[in-house]
Design a protein around this motif. Structure first.
Motif, short mmCIF file in Angstrom:
data_model
loop_
_atom_site.label_atom_id
_atom_site.label_comp_id
_atom_site.label_asym_id
_atom_site.label_seq_id
_atom_site.Cartn_x
_atom_site.Cartn_y
_atom_site.Cartn_z
N LEU A 26 0.82 -1.21 0.00
CA LEU A 26 0.00 0.00 0.00
C LEU A 26 0.86 1.26 0.00
CD1 LEU A 26 -2.86 1.24 0.26
CD2 LEU A 26 -2.49 1.21 2.73
N LEU A 27 1.85 1.30 0.88
CA LEU A 27 2.71 2.49 0.95
C LEU A 27 3.53 2.67 -0.31
CD1 LEU A 27 3.88 2.21 4.67
CD2 LEU A 27 2.30 3.89 3.72
N HIS A 28 3.97 1.56 -0.90
CA HIS A 28 4.76 1.65 -2.14
C HIS A 28 3.90 2.21 -3.27
CE1 HIS A 28 8.20 0.87 -4.62
NE2 HIS A 28 7.50 0.12 -5.45
N LYS A 29 2.63 1.79 -3.34
CA LYS A 29 1.72 2.31 -4.37
C LYS A 29 1.43 3.78 -4.15
CE LYS A 29 -0.57 -1.96 -5.65
NZ LYS A 29 -1.83 -2.73 -5.65
N GLN A 30 1.49 4.24 -2.89
CA GLN A 30 1.26 5.65 -2.58
C GLN A 30 2.49 6.50 -2.86
OE1 GLN A 30 -0.11 5.78 1.47
NE2 GLN A 30 -2.16 5.09 0.93
N GLY A 31 3.59 5.88 -3.24
CA GLY A 31 4.77 6.64 -3.64
C GLY A 31 5.86 6.74 -2.60
N TYR A 32 5.71 6.05 -1.47
CA TYR A 32 6.76 6.06 -0.46
C TYR A 32 7.96 5.26 -0.95
CZ TYR A 32 3.65 7.93 3.13
OH TYR A 32 2.83 8.73 3.87
N SER A 33 9.15 5.71 -0.61
CA SER A 33 10.35 4.95 -0.97
C SER A 33 10.45 3.73 -0.06
CB SER A 33 11.60 5.82 -0.82
OG SER A 33 11.86 6.05 0.56
N ASN A 35 13.01 2.81 1.60
CA ASN A 35 13.68 3.21 2.84
C ASN A 35 12.69 3.84 3.82
OD1 ASN A 35 16.26 2.34 2.22
ND2 ASN A 35 16.77 4.25 1.18
N ALA A 36 11.81 4.69 3.32
CA ALA A 36 10.81 5.33 4.18
C ALA A 36 9.85 4.28 4.75
CB ALA A 36 10.04 6.38 3.39
N ILE A 37 9.48 3.31 3.96
CA ILE A 37 8.59 2.24 4.43
C ILE A 37 9.27 1.46 5.56
CG2 ILE A 37 7.42 0.10 3.80
CD1 ILE A 37 7.11 1.32 0.96
N GLY A 38 10.55 1.19 5.41
CA GLY A 38 11.30 0.50 6.46
C GLY A 38 11.28 1.27 7.76
N LYS A 39 11.41 2.58 7.68
CA LYS A 39 11.38 3.40 8.89
C LYS A 39 9.99 3.41 9.51
CE LYS A 39 15.24 6.31 7.67
NZ LYS A 39 15.74 7.64 7.35
N ILE A 40 8.96 3.46 8.68
CA ILE A 40 7.59 3.46 9.18
C ILE A 40 7.28 2.16 9.90
CG2 ILE A 40 5.16 3.40 8.46
CD1 ILE A 40 5.99 5.38 6.21
N LEU A 41 7.70 1.04 9.32
CA LEU A 41 7.41 -0.28 9.90
C LEU A 41 8.44 -0.71 10.94
CD1 LEU A 41 6.27 -2.25 6.73
CD2 LEU A 41 4.85 -1.20 8.49
N ASN A 42 9.45 0.12 11.14
CA ASN A 42 10.52 -0.19 12.10
C ASN A 42 11.21 -1.51 11.74
OD1 ASN A 42 12.13 0.44 14.26
ND2 ASN A 42 10.84 -0.60 15.74
N ARG A 43 11.52 -1.64 10.46
CA ARG A 43 12.22 -2.81 9.93
C ARG A 43 13.46 -2.35 9.19
NH1 ARG A 43 10.54 -8.12 10.95
NH2 ARG A 43 8.33 -8.09 11.41
#
Length: 58
Positions: A26-33, A35-43
């Motif tokens: 979902l976040l990738h489709k919204q345009g998040y990088s 790296n940003a997704i990793g920070k959001i999910l704490n992974r």
């Protein structure tokens, strides 16, 4: 040497669950990088980068 797999709790950051995989997609489709997704999910960012290669997310 014997190894037992009866630990009461799972090891931290071993596997991504279905919710996290859906959130990555979902976040990738919204345009998040990734790296940003990793920070959001704490992974780890490398974990997030590997998922599209595995084909578990699009």
């Amino acid at each position: 040497m014997d190894y037992f797999n009866d630990a009461p709790t799972s090891r931290k950051n071993k596997h991504l669950n279905d919710f996290e995989l859906g959130k990555i997609e979902l976040l990738h489709k919204q345009g998040y990088s990734l790296n940003a997704i990793g920070k959001i999910l704490n992974r780890a960012s490398n974990t997030i980068h590997n998922e599209p290669k595995r084909g578990t997310v699009t």
